[in-house]
Design a protein around this motif. Structure first.
Motif, PDB file in Angstrom:
ATOM      1  N   THR A   1       0.815  -1.213   0.000  1.00  0.00           N
ATOM      2  CA  THR A   1       0.000   0.000   0.000  1.00  0.00           C
ATOM      3  C   THR A   1       0.854   1.271   0.000  1.00  0.00           C
ATOM      4  O   THR A   1       0.318   2.368  -0.178  1.00  0.00           O
ATOM      5  CB  THR A   1      -0.936   0.036   1.226  1.00  0.00           C
ATOM      6  N   GLU A   2       2.158   1.135   0.189  1.00  0.00           N
ATOM      7  CA  GLU A   2       3.020   2.302   0.106  1.00  0.00           C
ATOM      8  C   GLU A   2       2.962   2.906  -1.299  1.00  0.00           C
ATOM      9  O   GLU A   2       2.995   4.132  -1.465  1.00  0.00           O
ATOM     10  CB  GLU A   2       4.460   1.909   0.461  1.00  0.00           C
ATOM     11  N   CYS A   3       2.848   2.057  -2.320  1.00  0.00           N
ATOM     12  CA  CYS A   3       2.781   2.525  -3.707  1.00  0.00           C
ATOM     13  C   CYS A   3       1.431   2.233  -4.361  1.00  0.00           C
ATOM     14  O   CYS A   3       1.075   2.883  -5.359  1.00  0.00           O
ATOM     15  CB  CYS A   3       3.872   1.870  -4.543  1.00  0.00           C
ATOM     16  N   HIS A   4       0.706   1.261  -3.809  1.00  0.00           N
ATOM     17  CA  HIS A   4      -0.565   0.839  -4.401  1.00  0.00           C
ATOM     18  C   HIS A   4      -1.683   0.991  -3.367  1.00  0.00           C
ATOM     19  O   HIS A   4      -2.017   0.042  -2.654  1.00  0.00           O
ATOM     20  CB  HIS A   4      -0.481  -0.614  -4.870  1.00  0.00           C
ATOM     21  N   PRO A   5      -2.283   2.168  -3.277  1.00  0.00           N
ATOM     22  CA  PRO A   5      -3.330   2.403  -2.270  1.00  0.00           C
ATOM     23  C   PRO A   5      -4.519   1.455  -2.394  1.00  0.00           C
ATOM     24  O   PRO A   5      -5.224   1.210  -1.403  1.00  0.00           O
ATOM     25  CB  PRO A   5      -3.760   3.853  -2.533  1.00  0.00           C
ATOM     26  N   SER A   6      -4.740   0.928  -3.597  1.00  0.00           N
ATOM     27  CA  SER A   6      -5.888   0.041  -3.797  1.00  0.00           C
ATOM     28  C   SER A   6      -5.569  -1.419  -3.495  1.00  0.00           C
ATOM     29  O   SER A   6      -6.428  -2.286  -3.642  1.00  0.00           O
ATOM     30  CB  SER A   6      -6.407   0.160  -5.231  1.00  0.00           C
ATOM     31  N   ALA A   7      -4.344  -1.715  -3.103  1.00  0.00           N
ATOM     32  CA  ALA A   7      -3.978  -3.099  -2.779  1.00  0.00           C
ATOM     33  C   ALA A   7      -4.822  -3.579  -1.604  1.00  0.00           C
ATOM     34  O   ALA A   7      -5.028  -2.834  -0.630  1.00  0.00           O
ATOM     35  CB  ALA A   7      -2.503  -3.184  -2.436  1.00  0.00           C
ATOM     36  N   PRO A   8      -5.359  -4.791  -1.681  1.00  0.00           N
ATOM     37  CA  PRO A   8      -6.215  -5.284  -0.595  1.00  0.00           C
ATOM     38  C   PRO A   8      -5.433  -5.451   0.709  1.00  0.00           C
ATOM     39  O   PRO A   8      -4.282  -5.883   0.706  1.00  0.00           O
ATOM     40  CB  PRO A   8      -6.716  -6.631  -1.123  1.00  0.00           C
ATOM     41  N   VAL A   9      -6.072  -5.094   1.815  1.00  0.00           N
ATOM     42  CA  VAL A   9      -5.456  -5.193   3.130  1.00  0.00           C
ATOM     43  C   VAL A   9      -6.206  -6.268   3.914  1.00  0.00           C
ATOM     44  O   VAL A   9      -7.418  -6.147   4.132  1.00  0.00           O
ATOM     45  CB  VAL A   9      -5.525  -3.849   3.883  1.00  0.00           C
ATOM     46  N   PRO A  10      -5.535  -7.346   4.337  1.00  0.00           N
ATOM     47  CA  PRO A  10      -6.216  -8.406   5.092  1.00  0.00           C
ATOM     48  C   PRO A  10      -6.864  -7.862   6.371  1.00  0.00           C
ATOM     49  O   PRO A  10      -6.431  -6.851   6.928  1.00  0.00           O
ATOM     50  CB  PRO A  10      -5.071  -9.381   5.427  1.00  0.00           C
ATOM     51  N   GLU A  11      -7.889  -8.527   6.806  1.00  0.00           N
ATOM     52  CA  GLU A  11      -8.609  -8.105   8.003  1.00  0.00           C
ATOM     53  C   GLU A  11      -7.665  -8.083   9.205  1.00  0.00           C
ATOM     54  O   GLU A  11      -6.920  -9.025   9.446  1.00  0.00           O
ATOM     55  CB  GLU A  11      -9.772  -9.065   8.276  1.00  0.00           C
ATOM     56  N   GLY A  12      -7.679  -6.980   9.921  1.00  0.00           N
ATOM     57  CA  GLY A  12      -6.818  -6.839  11.090  1.00  0.00           C
ATOM     58  C   GLY A  12      -5.459  -6.234  10.779  1.00  0.00           C
ATOM     59  O   GLY A  12      -4.708  -5.907  11.701  1.00  0.00           O
ATOM     60  N   TRP A  13      -5.124  -6.087   9.507  1.00  0.00           N
ATOM     61  CA  TRP A  13      -3.847  -5.514   9.093  1.00  0.00           C
ATOM     62  C   TRP A  13      -3.974  -3.997   8.947  1.00  0.00           C
ATOM     63  O   TRP A  13      -5.058  -3.431   9.074  1.00  0.00           O
ATOM     64  CB  TRP A  13      -3.398  -6.127   7.765  1.00  0.00           C
ATOM     65  N   LEU A  14      -2.844  -3.359   8.659  1.00  0.00           N
ATOM     66  CA  LEU A  14      -2.789  -1.918   8.485  1.00  0.00           C
ATOM     67  C   LEU A  14      -2.230  -1.566   7.119  1.00  0.00           C
ATOM     68  O   LEU A  14      -1.467  -2.338   6.532  1.00  0.00           O
ATOM     69  CB  LEU A  14      -1.888  -1.280   9.554  1.00  0.00           C
ATOM     70  N   THR A  15      -2.592  -0.395   6.632  1.00  0.00           N
ATOM     71  CA  THR A  15      -1.903   0.158   5.471  1.00  0.00           C
ATOM     72  C   THR A  15      -0.610   0.797   5.968  1.00  0.00           C
ATOM     73  O   THR A  15      -0.428   1.021   7.172  1.00  0.00           O
ATOM     74  CB  THR A  15      -2.757   1.231   4.780  1.00  0.00           C
ATOM     75  N   MET A  16       0.273   1.121   5.086  1.00  0.00           N
ATOM     76  CA  MET A  16       1.517   1.780   5.483  1.00  0.00           C
ATOM     77  C   MET A  16       1.240   3.133   6.127  1.00  0.00           C
ATOM     78  O   MET A  16       1.905   3.528   7.090  1.00  0.00           O
ATOM     79  CB  MET A  16       2.430   1.942   4.272  1.00  0.00           C
ATOM     80  N   ALA A  17       0.248   3.849   5.620  1.00  0.00           N
ATOM     81  CA  ALA A  17      -0.080   5.154   6.197  1.00  0.00           C
ATOM     82  C   ALA A  17      -0.575   4.997   7.632  1.00  0.00           C
ATOM     83  O   ALA A  17      -0.186   5.757   8.531  1.00  0.00           O
ATOM     84  CB  ALA A  17      -1.144   5.848   5.341  1.00  0.00           C
ATOM     85  N   GLN A  18      -1.424   4.009   7.872  1.00  0.00           N
ATOM     86  CA  GLN A  18      -1.920   3.773   9.227  1.00  0.00           C
ATOM     87  C   GLN A  18      -0.785   3.361  10.162  1.00  0.00           C
ATOM     88  O   GLN A  18      -0.700   3.823  11.303  1.00  0.00           O
ATOM     89  CB  GLN A  18      -2.996   2.682   9.202  1.00  0.00           C
ATOM     90  N   ALA A  19       0.088   2.479   9.660  1.00  0.00           N
ATOM     91  CA  ALA A  19       1.206   2.012  10.481  1.00  0.00           C
ATOM     92  C   ALA A  19       2.146   3.146  10.831  1.00  0.00           C
ATOM     93  O   ALA A  19       2.701   3.196  11.941  1.00  0.00           O
ATOM     94  CB  ALA A  19       1.958   0.902   9.750  1.00  0.00           C
ATOM     95  N   ARG A  20       2.317   4.075   9.911  1.00  0.00           N
ATOM     96  CA  ARG A  20       3.195   5.208  10.170  1.00  0.00           C
ATOM     97  C   ARG A  20       2.580   6.133  11.243  1.00  0.00           C
ATOM     98  O   ARG A  20       3.293   6.626  12.119  1.00  0.00           O
ATOM     99  CB  ARG A  20       3.440   5.955   8.860  1.00  0.00           C
ATOM    100  N   GLU A  21       1.287   6.313  11.205  1.00  0.00           N
ATOM    101  CA  GLU A  21       0.601   7.140  12.201  1.00  0.00           C
ATOM    102  C   GLU A  21       0.710   6.527  13.605  1.00  0.00           C
ATOM    103  O   GLU A  21       0.764   7.247  14.606  1.00  0.00           O
ATOM    104  CB  GLU A  21      -0.874   7.296  11.827  1.00  0.00           C
ATOM    105  N   MET A  22       0.744   5.199  13.679  1.00  0.00           N
ATOM    106  CA  MET A  22       0.794   4.496  14.966  1.00  0.00           C
ATOM    107  C   MET A  22       2.210   4.282  15.457  1.00  0.00           C
ATOM    108  O   MET A  22       2.426   3.713  16.524  1.00  0.00           O
ATOM    109  CB  MET A  22       0.060   3.158  14.844  1.00  0.00           C
ATOM    110  N   GLY A  23       3.202   4.712  14.668  1.00  0.00           N
ATOM    111  CA  GLY A  23       4.587   4.568  15.081  1.00  0.00           C
ATOM    112  C   GLY A  23       5.183   3.199  14.850  1.00  0.00           C
ATOM    113  O   GLY A  23       6.256   2.882  15.378  1.00  0.00           O
ATOM    114  N   ILE A  24       4.519   2.377  14.060  1.00  0.00           N
ATOM    115  CA  ILE A  24       4.994   1.015  13.810  1.00  0.00           C
ATOM    116  C   ILE A  24       6.103   1.018  12.771  1.00  0.00           C
ATOM    117  O   ILE A  24       7.060   0.254  12.850  1.00  0.00           O
ATOM    118  CB  ILE A  24       3.832   0.107  13.389  1.00  0.00           C
ATOM    119  N   VAL A  25       5.968   1.868  11.753  1.00  0.00           N
ATOM    120  CA  VAL A  25       7.008   2.029  10.739  1.00  0.00           C
ATOM    121  C   VAL A  25       7.389   3.501  10.686  1.00  0.00           C
ATOM    122  O   VAL A  25       6.623   4.375  11.102  1.00  0.00           O
ATOM    123  CB  VAL A  25       6.552   1.535   9.351  1.00  0.00           C
ATOM    124  N   GLU A  26       8.572   3.773  10.177  1.00  0.00           N
ATOM    125  CA  GLU A  26       9.037   5.161  10.088  1.00  0.00           C
ATOM    126  C   GLU A  26       8.652   5.781   8.758  1.00  0.00           C
ATOM    127  O   GLU A  26       8.402   5.089   7.794  1.00  0.00           O
ATOM    128  CB  GLU A  26      10.558   5.189  10.254  1.00  0.00           C
TER     129      GLU A  26
END
Length: 243
Positions: free
Chosen positions: A218-243
């Protein structure tokens, strides 16, 4: 008269034996007591050692002995209500956190993934005793460690980073990348995360051990499917999981 003297000598009682002196008294009972005591001590130490070793292989040991950095990690395994960063997780979100998910699958413990190596354990023990390990503080007073790549996690054990997850013991249906890509064809070719069109991506880039997993696509493909319970890169960045 000589006959009477002979009778007297013959009938005389034998002289009593000299009593044993204390220096030559028998010591066998004392030796036996010593052997019994030694045997009891050895048995107690053996049982205690076996118990300590069994405890050493449980997640509770990690939290009790190295509590300063490990409490946050133990929570991700025991109840899954928060990740190591302190983010709250609901019942769906926690299923994508590997520490909690693997516990539910087959009661996997810390040492099933974090293979103990003596040199590494000694080094970590010295850092813990001296307080020289680097931790990142959370707002609630707990601490966590910097996230590491699979290459860093497997460096001490010598296990190939691919084999950390892709092996017949853990995932017999997908022992290599080719089998894994076949398994996830259901995502559709443009978004199959295990195809290597962008080179091989570290498994830990998406699959997180102590936080929600992230769809790196999802970093490059916003429409890529996200499994249930997972995060997009944008969400993970907001939560401090990725930089």
């Amino acid at each position: 008269m000589s006959e009477n003297l002979e009778d007297t000598r013959t009938d005389a009682a034998p002289a009593p034996e000299a009593p044993h002196s204390p220096a030559h008294a028998p010591r066998a009972p004392r030796r036996r007591r010593g052997l019994v005591a030694a045997g009891v001590i050895v048995a107690v130490l053996a049982v205690a050692g076996a118990g300590l070793w069994a405890w050493h292989e449980t997640p509770a040991f990690c939290g009790a002995i190295c509590h300063a950095p490990m409490d946050a990690y133990l929570d991700t395994y025991d109840n899954g209500t928060t990740d190591k960063f302190g983010n709250a997780l609901d019942d769906t979100a926690r299923t994508s956190m590997l520490s909690y998910a693997h516990k539910g699958y087959d009661h996997t413990t810390c040492l099933d993934c974090h293979v103990p190596v003596l040199d590494q354990q000694i080094s970590e023990g010295m850092e813990w005793v001296s307080g020289t390990y680097a931790v990142i503080p959370r707002d609630d007073g707990m601490n966590y460690l910097r996230s590491r790549t699979l290459a860093e996690l497997t460096e001490a054990s010598g296990v190939d980073e691919e084999a950390f997850c892709l092996n017949e013991s853990c995932h017999p249906a997908t022992p290599d990348r080719e089998a894994l890509a076949k398994w996830t064809e259901c995502f559709g070719s443009p978004y199959n995360p295990h195809l290597t069109r962008h080179g091989e991506v570290d498994c830990g880039t998406c699959h997180k051990g102590h936080s929600q997993s992230v769809n790196y696509c999802t970093e490059c493909h916003p429409s890529a499917p996200v499994p249930e319970g997972w995060l997009t890169m944008a969400q993970a960045r907001e939560m401090g999981i990725v930089e």
